[in-house]
Motif scaffolding. Structure first.
Motif: not given
Length: 480
Positions: A256, A281, A411, A415
């Motif tokens: 991430s 996110y 998530d 994103g």
């Protein structure tokens, strides 16, 4: 010093590692978990003999991906593309069925059949151009301008709601809203429309591919190729900072943006670091795996032949569920995305039994248990389902983050999917995979072209790093 470090063995990390190894470089791939694959993992999590996909189970983009085509994935993993790509049950035993044949799909949509065909046939006529447009960085001029225009016009039409009057009955709108629900976004929205149209086009073009043996089969094929070409794989190893890695000329992170900001720290320019920390996110998911004593007793028996099922009722109900989650609330009647892989793959459960994989969207970091609402929504369209449940395994959005820190807040798409963040992913630029730190790249689904199991994020990052760090301009062959 080695040539390349790759951190994270999801589909994009594996894709990048394969490209580097094929180029003859020394590559170290490091994974936090005990097995490689990231979201491409299959394991027994309910009862012995029932094999469930831990994250990704549906692979609409895999068969069309330029990377996987070059890799000759279908020669390494046996895929099944069913006649019915996905189904959308409605009340009173009605069901919309999306066949690989757009004509057959249209025939089942009654009054809206011709409108469905007019919506998708232009995309199918130029499907290679549509795939190329969506699989590359959005700021690049498309190779097939007319394909890009056909796709963009339809995204604008459906994403603004201006095209919703195209359909007159309730069945076709529900079918399209269900496939748009994969985007975890409000409807109408450009992201939901773009996702839904692309997935539905894949369904009518080559079909939605299911790897026999589960998603792990894709990860295993990539891992085997990487190791066969001299790559080194280290599992059960958590990386937090550059000093945790052996010195290398290039480092690629299948992680991430939040991890990138912490990993590089003060080496990042403040403006770039702020951009990473502002990265947004999307909603989380709550997932349930079911071990079943038999097939799901769908009210419409045709749904049993569809490995993917969208459960949410009418378009209006799906819109309401998505709106609730986007406002930070749990949907009273959730949209549920389900797959029944045993329909295609008898190896996934004991003879006569089945596995069912299901999730629903929830607010980020939610720890609400959605098991009963999910069962209730399945029961609505499959009376008697509850009696066939032998075991369950659940994972809340918060637990999903603990399971894999890349799923920030639960998530699974890397994103929020908005037009802004499809362009700014995680920053705007012609080479968004490259960071300001020399030799450091981001190659996860938080980079273009976004989420799905297509490997293109890792492929783009690796090709860029080959050129900029090693002076290699010719992409190595990935074929068997």
């Amino acid at each position: 010093m080695i040539d390349v470090n790759v951190v994270g063995s999801g589909p994009n990390g594996l894709a990048a590692a394969v490209v580097f190894a094929r180029a003859g470089l020394t590559v170290q791939l490091t994974e936090r978990a005990a097995t490689a694959g990231g979201g491409l993992r299959t394991a027994e999590v309910t009862l012995p003999g029932y094999r469930h996909d831990l994250c990704s189970a549906i692979h609409p983009a895999a068969l069309a991906s330029p990377f996987f085509r070059a890799f000759e994935l279908t020669r390494r993993v046996r895929f099944v593309a069913p006649e019915i790509s996905y189904a959308h049950p409605l009340d009173e035993g009605v069901a919309a069925l999306a066949y690989r044949s757009v004509d057959r799909t249209a025939d089942g949509l009654g009054v809206d059949g011709h409108a469905w065909e007019r919506l998708f046939q232009p995309l199918l006529n130029r499907i290679e151009g549509v795939v190329a447009f969506t699989a590359n960085q959005m700021l690049r001029w498309p190779d097939d301008t007319w394909a890009a225009v056909a796709y963009a016009v339809r995204v604008l039409e459906q994403g603004t709601g201006l095209g919703w009057p195209r359909f007159r009955g309730p069945v076709a709108p529900a079918l399209l809203a269900g496939v748009g629900g994969h985007a975890a976004a409000r409807q109408p929205s450009l992201s939901a429309a773009g996702t839904g149209l692309l997935l539905a086009a894949h369904a009518h073009a080559g079909g939605w591919g299911y790897p026999l043996g589960g998603s792990q089969a894709i990860a295993d094929a990539l891992t085997d190729d990487f190791l066969a070409h001299g790559g080194r794989l280290q599992l059960d190893t958590e990386i937090r900072r550059p000093s945790d890695l052996e010195a290398s000329r290039a480092t690629l992170l299948d992680t991430s943006p939040t991890f990138l900001a912490a990993f590089a720290g003060e080496a990042l320019p403040e403006r770039y670091r702020r951009a990473l920390l502002r990265y947004r996110y999307g909603t989380g998911v709550f997932k349930v795996d079911f071990a079943l004593s038999g097939p799901v007793p769908w009210a419409n028996p045709e749904v049993l032949h569809a490995p993917t099922v969208h459960l949410g009722g009418s378009r209006e109900e799906i819109v309401a569920a998505a709106d609730a989650v986007s406002r930070g609330r749990v949907a009273q009647h959730p949209f549920v995305l389900a797959t029944q892989p045993s329909v295609l793959d008898l190896s996934r459960a004991p003879v006569g039994h089945q596995v069912l994989w299901a999730y629903t969207h929830v607010p980020r970091n939610s720890d609400v248990d959605m098991t009963e609402p999910i069962i209730g929504q399945i029961e609505r369209f499959a009376p008697g389902f509850r009696e066939r449940i032998l075991g369950t395994a659940t994972m809340s959005a918060r637990q999903l983050t603990e399971h894999d820190p890349n799923y920030v807040g639960g998530d699974i798409l890397g994103g929020e999917l908005t037009l802004r963040q499809l362009i700014k992913r995680p920053v705007v630029g012609r080479t968004p995979w490259k960071t300001p730190v020399p030799g450091l790249y981001l190659c996860s689904s938080a980079t273009p072209p976004g989420p799905a199991v297509h490997g293109m994020n890792g492929f783009h990052a690796a090709v860029l790093a080959l050129r900029q760090e090693f002076g290699v301009r010719e992409v190595p062959s990935l074929a068997l």
